[in-house]
Design a protein around this motif. Sequence first.
Motif, PDB file in Angstrom:
ATOM      1  N   SER A   1     -10.820   7.618   0.084  1.00  0.00           N
ATOM      2  CA  SER A   1     -11.452   7.038   1.267  1.00  0.00           C
ATOM      3  C   SER A   1     -12.059   8.164   2.101  1.00  0.00           C
ATOM      4  O   SER A   1     -11.419   9.187   2.338  1.00  0.00           O
ATOM      5  CB  SER A   1     -10.413   6.288   2.106  1.00  0.00           C
ATOM      6  N   GLY A   2     -13.307   7.979   2.521  1.00  0.00           N
ATOM      7  CA  GLY A   2     -13.981   8.992   3.314  1.00  0.00           C
ATOM      8  C   GLY A   2     -14.631  10.084   2.500  1.00  0.00           C
ATOM      9  O   GLY A   2     -15.128  11.072   3.054  1.00  0.00           O
ATOM     10  N   SER A   3     -14.666   9.928   1.160  1.00  0.00           N
ATOM     11  CA  SER A   3     -15.254  10.968   0.307  1.00  0.00           C
ATOM     12  C   SER A   3     -16.780  10.908   0.276  1.00  0.00           C
ATOM     13  O   SER A   3     -17.424  11.850  -0.163  1.00  0.00           O
ATOM     14  CB  SER A   3     -14.708  10.861  -1.122  1.00  0.00           C
TER      15      SER A   3
ATOM     16  N   GLU B   1      -2.250  -7.627   2.825  1.00  0.00           N
ATOM     17  CA  GLU B   1      -3.113  -6.766   1.998  1.00  0.00           C
ATOM     18  C   GLU B   1      -3.331  -5.400   2.663  1.00  0.00           C
ATOM     19  O   GLU B   1      -4.465  -4.991   2.901  1.00  0.00           O
ATOM     20  CB  GLU B   1      -4.476  -7.442   1.761  1.00  0.00           C
ATOM     21  N   PRO B   2      -2.268  -4.646   2.989  1.00  0.00           N
ATOM     22  CA  PRO B   2      -2.449  -3.401   3.741  1.00  0.00           C
ATOM     23  C   PRO B   2      -3.062  -2.255   2.951  1.00  0.00           C
ATOM     24  O   PRO B   2      -3.506  -1.277   3.537  1.00  0.00           O
ATOM     25  CB  PRO B   2      -1.009  -3.045   4.155  1.00  0.00           C
ATOM     26  N   THR B   3      -3.083  -2.351   1.606  1.00  0.00           N
ATOM     27  CA  THR B   3      -3.626  -1.248   0.802  1.00  0.00           C
ATOM     28  C   THR B   3      -4.910  -1.632   0.079  1.00  0.00           C
ATOM     29  O   THR B   3      -5.366  -0.910  -0.802  1.00  0.00           O
ATOM     30  CB  THR B   3      -2.584  -0.786  -0.237  1.00  0.00           C
ATOM     31  N   THR B   4      -5.500  -2.757   0.469  1.00  0.00           N
ATOM     32  CA  THR B   4      -6.679  -3.272  -0.234  1.00  0.00           C
ATOM     33  C   THR B   4      -7.815  -2.259  -0.283  1.00  0.00           C
ATOM     34  O   THR B   4      -8.436  -2.042  -1.313  1.00  0.00           O
ATOM     35  CB  THR B   4      -7.164  -4.573   0.428  1.00  0.00           C
ATOM     36  N   ALA B   5      -8.126  -1.621   0.848  1.00  0.00           N
ATOM     37  CA  ALA B   5      -9.311  -0.758   0.920  1.00  0.00           C
ATOM     38  C   ALA B   5      -8.999   0.712   0.687  1.00  0.00           C
ATOM     39  O   ALA B   5      -9.825   1.568   0.964  1.00  0.00           O
ATOM     40  CB  ALA B   5      -9.974  -0.924   2.294  1.00  0.00           C
ATOM     41  N   LEU B   6      -7.814   1.018   0.176  1.00  0.00           N
ATOM     42  CA  LEU B   6      -7.393   2.402   0.070  1.00  0.00           C
ATOM     43  C   LEU B   6      -7.474   2.930  -1.358  1.00  0.00           C
ATOM     44  O   LEU B   6      -7.229   2.199  -2.308  1.00  0.00           O
ATOM     45  CB  LEU B   6      -5.950   2.547   0.570  1.00  0.00           C
ATOM     46  N   ASP B   7      -7.805   4.218  -1.473  1.00  0.00           N
ATOM     47  CA  ASP B   7      -7.776   4.849  -2.786  1.00  0.00           C
ATOM     48  C   ASP B   7      -6.330   5.091  -3.196  1.00  0.00           C
ATOM     49  O   ASP B   7      -5.400   4.955  -2.392  1.00  0.00           O
ATOM     50  CB  ASP B   7      -8.550   6.170  -2.758  1.00  0.00           C
TER      51      ASP B   7
ATOM     52  N   GLY C   1     -11.238   2.674   4.218  1.00  0.00           N
ATOM     53  CA  GLY C   1      -9.847   3.089   4.070  1.00  0.00           C
ATOM     54  C   GLY C   1      -9.278   3.679   5.353  1.00  0.00           C
ATOM     55  O   GLY C   1      -8.115   3.453   5.695  1.00  0.00           O
ATOM     56  N   GLN C   2     -10.097   4.432   6.077  1.00  0.00           N
ATOM     57  CA  GLN C   2      -9.639   5.009   7.346  1.00  0.00           C
ATOM     58  C   GLN C   2      -9.391   3.917   8.388  1.00  0.00           C
ATOM     59  O   GLN C   2      -8.424   3.988   9.150  1.00  0.00           O
ATOM     60  CB  GLN C   2     -10.675   6.015   7.856  1.00  0.00           C
ATOM     61  N   LYS C   3     -10.255   2.897   8.404  1.00  0.00           N
ATOM     62  CA  LYS C   3     -10.037   1.767   9.324  1.00  0.00           C
ATOM     63  C   LYS C   3      -8.724   1.060   8.997  1.00  0.00           C
ATOM     64  O   LYS C   3      -7.986   0.654   9.905  1.00  0.00           O
ATOM     65  CB  LYS C   3     -11.190   0.758   9.216  1.00  0.00           C
ATOM     66  N   GLN C   4      -8.429   0.905   7.708  1.00  0.00           N
ATOM     67  CA  GLN C   4      -7.195   0.228   7.319  1.00  0.00           C
ATOM     68  C   GLN C   4      -5.978   1.012   7.792  1.00  0.00           C
ATOM     69  O   GLN C   4      -4.979   0.444   8.240  1.00  0.00           O
ATOM     70  CB  GLN C   4      -7.158   0.055   5.797  1.00  0.00           C
TER      71      GLN C   4
END
Length: 537
Positions: A321-323, A181-187, A159-162
């Motif tokens: 993300s990052g948790s 897909e800008p929010t794909t990897a984000l919580d 998520g941080q990389k995104q």
Amino acid sequence: MLNISHLNAHFLHSTRFALQDISLQIKPGEKVALVGESGSGKSMLAQLILNLNPHIAVQSGSIEFENKNILSLTQKDLESLRGKDIAYIPQEPLSSLNPLHKVGKQIIESLYLHANELYPHLRGKALHNKAKERLAELLALIGLDSSLAHAYPFELSGGQKQRVAIAMSIINNPKLLICDEPTTALDVLVQRQIMELLSSLAKQSAIVFISHDLGVVREFADRVIVLKDGKIVESASSQRLFNAPQHSYTRFLIDSLTLPKRKALEQTDLDSTRQDIVLRARDLSVGVRKQGFLKSTYKEILSPLSFYLKKGQILGIAGESGSGKSSLALGLLHLLETKGELYLNEKQVKRTKADVKLLRKQISMVFQDPFSSLCPRFRIGDIIKEALGKLPYEECKKQIEWALEMTGLDSSLAHAYPFELSGGQKQRVAIARAVVRKPKILLLDEPTTALDKSSQKLILTLLLELQEKMEMSYIFITHDLEILRILSDEVLILHNGVAVEYGKSERVFKNPQSVEARALIEAFFGSKDDKGEQKQC
């Protein structure tokens, strides 16, 4: 602002048209969403707008930006356009960031490239100060700590990389922003922050938004364009399309939002079924060891936590993300250093080579990104074979065919390369590689994040079928709390490297005890009713 007229294009190695008679217009400040399954042509169309893919040949048609045909521009003109007037947020942050450069340097690179046009009066130290000021402003906007400007990509979560990729794209305030897909990897919390940021940017930029998350599309887009097999099958305002879809394919996509159901695991007393516990962690912490000049130091990234996993059970792990979700997964496989106790079938796993080898035979992992977890130089059969080790050729062949069959793939795909497969097929190959060794536990790190909703539903159905056939237990890591609520028996919620909630799924979602877990659940289900559906849907 953007006018695409009767565009026909295909890949150079194929005569079959991948985009057929595409025509669309985008006005300044408009938010247009492109939706469709994997392989429908969304990303291909987005890349063509900036002429980014050299493997795509345009047969006919035009792409005009502010009355200039992009397809006829020189390379120098394209370089001036990219990053300044039109910016692109790529789908795969893992492969879009340079692993050798710190993220701060990568974010401000585009500013320096276009400094002569954007800041003609600034030079030397004045330009450097402007770049530093803009970098600090962007990091605050995307919700990253300023210290991460000095980190390398491998030190960041997905998520941080995104978020870094988003910052790289918006630093020059482009007129047109293409979001793949800008929010794909984000919580859900960071996703909301990013969508609010994109909405504020829409006041000065037009946005092309590609997503498989129809819930996000409904709330964000002014207009929705549905693609299927390279053709536009429906185009309408967001409200009309979701309330009264005209095309059968659009109705199919909306129906795909309904997740598959799972039979509930019988809940029995823990003490009476101790033999059913296949994995137990006691005060397990995860960290990294940094080598200093004279001695090494252990830096803890996940505080001690405890949990257990029964035979046939699904343990869901959630958090921002990052948790520490992926760090926990890597720690369980001893790919990161751990402290504390880990038991497999009630036998303690020591940090010896023999115990770690046995552990990795019993636990297989499916990684978050199907695009980068498969070697592009190997055929699918060789990728699966690698997990089998040294077995006779005939036995290997049987096992590969069995794994492909179990995951719903044709055995002929054993001779294909990963680039020939869609996103959903790649993820099935990753699952086939994981189950071919017949493990007792499957560790799934965001296995459906990169997939469209229809592919996601197929993969989840497949995983439930495999669990029933092979009697496996799952540790399921995801940002999608709806999936966890429906599928998981137990839920573990992490926040900043600390376990803040752990218990039965039903109890956690109905009555979370910690403030952090309550905030995460309310943020995700805040706009949904008790059935988990959008109130207005």
